[in-house]
Design a protein around this motif. Sequence first.
Motif, short mmCIF file in Angstrom:
data_model
loop_
_atom_site.label_atom_id
_atom_site.label_comp_id
_atom_site.label_asym_id
_atom_site.label_seq_id
_atom_site.Cartn_x
_atom_site.Cartn_y
_atom_site.Cartn_z
N THR A 39 0.84 -1.19 0.00
CA THR A 39 0.00 0.00 0.00
C THR A 39 0.88 1.25 0.00
O THR A 39 2.05 1.21 0.38
CB THR A 39 -0.93 0.02 1.23
OG1 THR A 39 -0.14 -0.10 2.43
CG2 THR A 39 -1.94 -1.12 1.17
N ARG A 40 0.27 2.33 -0.43
CA ARG A 40 0.95 3.63 -0.45
C ARG A 40 1.01 4.20 0.96
O ARG A 40 0.14 3.89 1.79
CB ARG A 40 0.18 4.57 -1.38
CG ARG A 40 0.93 5.83 -1.79
CD ARG A 40 0.05 6.76 -2.62
NE ARG A 40 -0.61 6.07 -3.73
CZ ARG A 40 -1.51 6.63 -4.50
NH1 ARG A 40 -1.90 7.89 -4.26
NH2 ARG A 40 -2.07 5.97 -5.49
N GLY A 41 1.98 5.03 1.19
CA GLY A 41 2.10 5.67 2.51
C GLY A 41 1.16 6.84 2.65
O GLY A 41 1.59 7.96 2.97
N SER A 42 -0.13 6.59 2.39
CA SER A 42 -1.14 7.63 2.51
C SER A 42 -2.49 6.95 2.71
O SER A 42 -2.59 5.72 2.63
CB SER A 42 -1.18 8.51 1.25
OG SER A 42 -1.53 7.75 0.11
N PHE A 43 -3.52 7.76 2.96
CA PHE A 43 -4.85 7.20 3.15
C PHE A 43 -5.88 8.17 2.62
O PHE A 43 -5.63 9.38 2.51
CB PHE A 43 -5.11 6.89 4.63
CG PHE A 43 -4.93 8.05 5.57
CD1 PHE A 43 -5.97 8.92 5.84
CD2 PHE A 43 -3.70 8.29 6.17
CE1 PHE A 43 -5.80 10.00 6.71
CE2 PHE A 43 -3.52 9.36 7.03
CZ PHE A 43 -4.58 10.22 7.31
N ILE A 44 -7.04 7.63 2.24
CA ILE A 44 -8.16 8.45 1.78
C ILE A 44 -9.37 8.12 2.63
O ILE A 44 -9.44 7.06 3.27
CB ILE A 44 -8.46 8.24 0.28
CG1 ILE A 44 -8.85 6.78 0.00
CG2 ILE A 44 -7.26 8.64 -0.56
CD1 ILE A 44 -9.30 6.54 -1.43
N TYR A 45 -10.31 9.02 2.64
CA TYR A 45 -11.54 8.87 3.44
C TYR A 45 -12.24 7.55 3.08
O TYR A 45 -12.33 7.20 1.91
CB TYR A 45 -12.46 10.04 3.12
CG TYR A 45 -13.59 10.24 4.09
CD1 TYR A 45 -13.47 11.17 5.12
CD2 TYR A 45 -14.77 9.54 3.98
CE1 TYR A 45 -14.53 11.37 6.01
CE2 TYR A 45 -15.81 9.74 4.85
CZ TYR A 45 -15.69 10.65 5.87
OH TYR A 45 -16.71 10.85 6.76
#
Length: 300
Positions: free
Chosen positions: A200-206
């Motif tokens: 996974t990417r080192g970010s997140f979305i709602y």
Amino acid sequence: PALALATILAALPAPAAAAVVLPGVPGCAVFPETNVWNRSVARLPVRADSERLIRTIGLGEPLHPDFSSIAGGGYGIPWQVVDGGTPRKAVSFDYADESDAGPYPIPADPWIEDGSDHHLITVDRDTCTLYELYHVAKDGGGAWSAGSGAIWSLDSNALRPRGWTSADAAGLPILPGLARYDEVAAGAIRHALRFTAPETRGSFIYPARHRASDLTGRRLPPMGLRVRLKRSVDISGFGPQSRVVLRALKRYGMILADNGSPWYVTGAPDPGWDDDDLHALHDLHGSDFEVVDTSGLRNG
């Protein structure tokens, strides 16, 4: 005329979601109907980078039901109902700064997930409160510890603080994303499911609140990514239990919640599952899914 009707129907708002209820928990829904877990994504557009993200997760990798009729062996995440009389236990945490202090209701002989994650999930039917613990253990003196823990009001749409984990890597609740046999027996799953991806990417979305990677490549999926089974996929040849799961994946999709094997969709173990029926889900692959643009989808 048929095309005109289809255009009109596509422009209409999605039907209101039905309340998601739990057996043994009268009067408590699993979050409000307006919660994103309970909202249809069947009419939302496809993300522009859908093909790239699906390829990264695994274009040819099979869909895998990570639950079965076997409670042990790591197959599925169990949950249990408690009440005001269940003893409350203090729990020490590895990630105390991102955990809810508790105490947590823990029965004398609790159901704990097999395998490495050791989740412990309880629902207090008296207060409509969800308690989730990750990597839980009890020492020889009776003291409880866990990697992290989260407490959720099932009446609320509130999220974790931004940047906080939960009992799941994405900072999401686990219970709302489990495939449950009682739902399948009733004929419909009315919420999104939970799934995992290898990287996974080192970010997140709602609605995710937490990342679980330091990788930055845009080919990688962020936590909170929502995918759905393509409308064109024919599910008529699947068994009755699989068809209920697949209908839910077309309407509600599934949300990326943790790092793990590709396309592992999570459920609760139950002796009612037909493992041969569920095994047929392997006939579907990443190429049968698309990423949904949820940029406008919010609780409430």
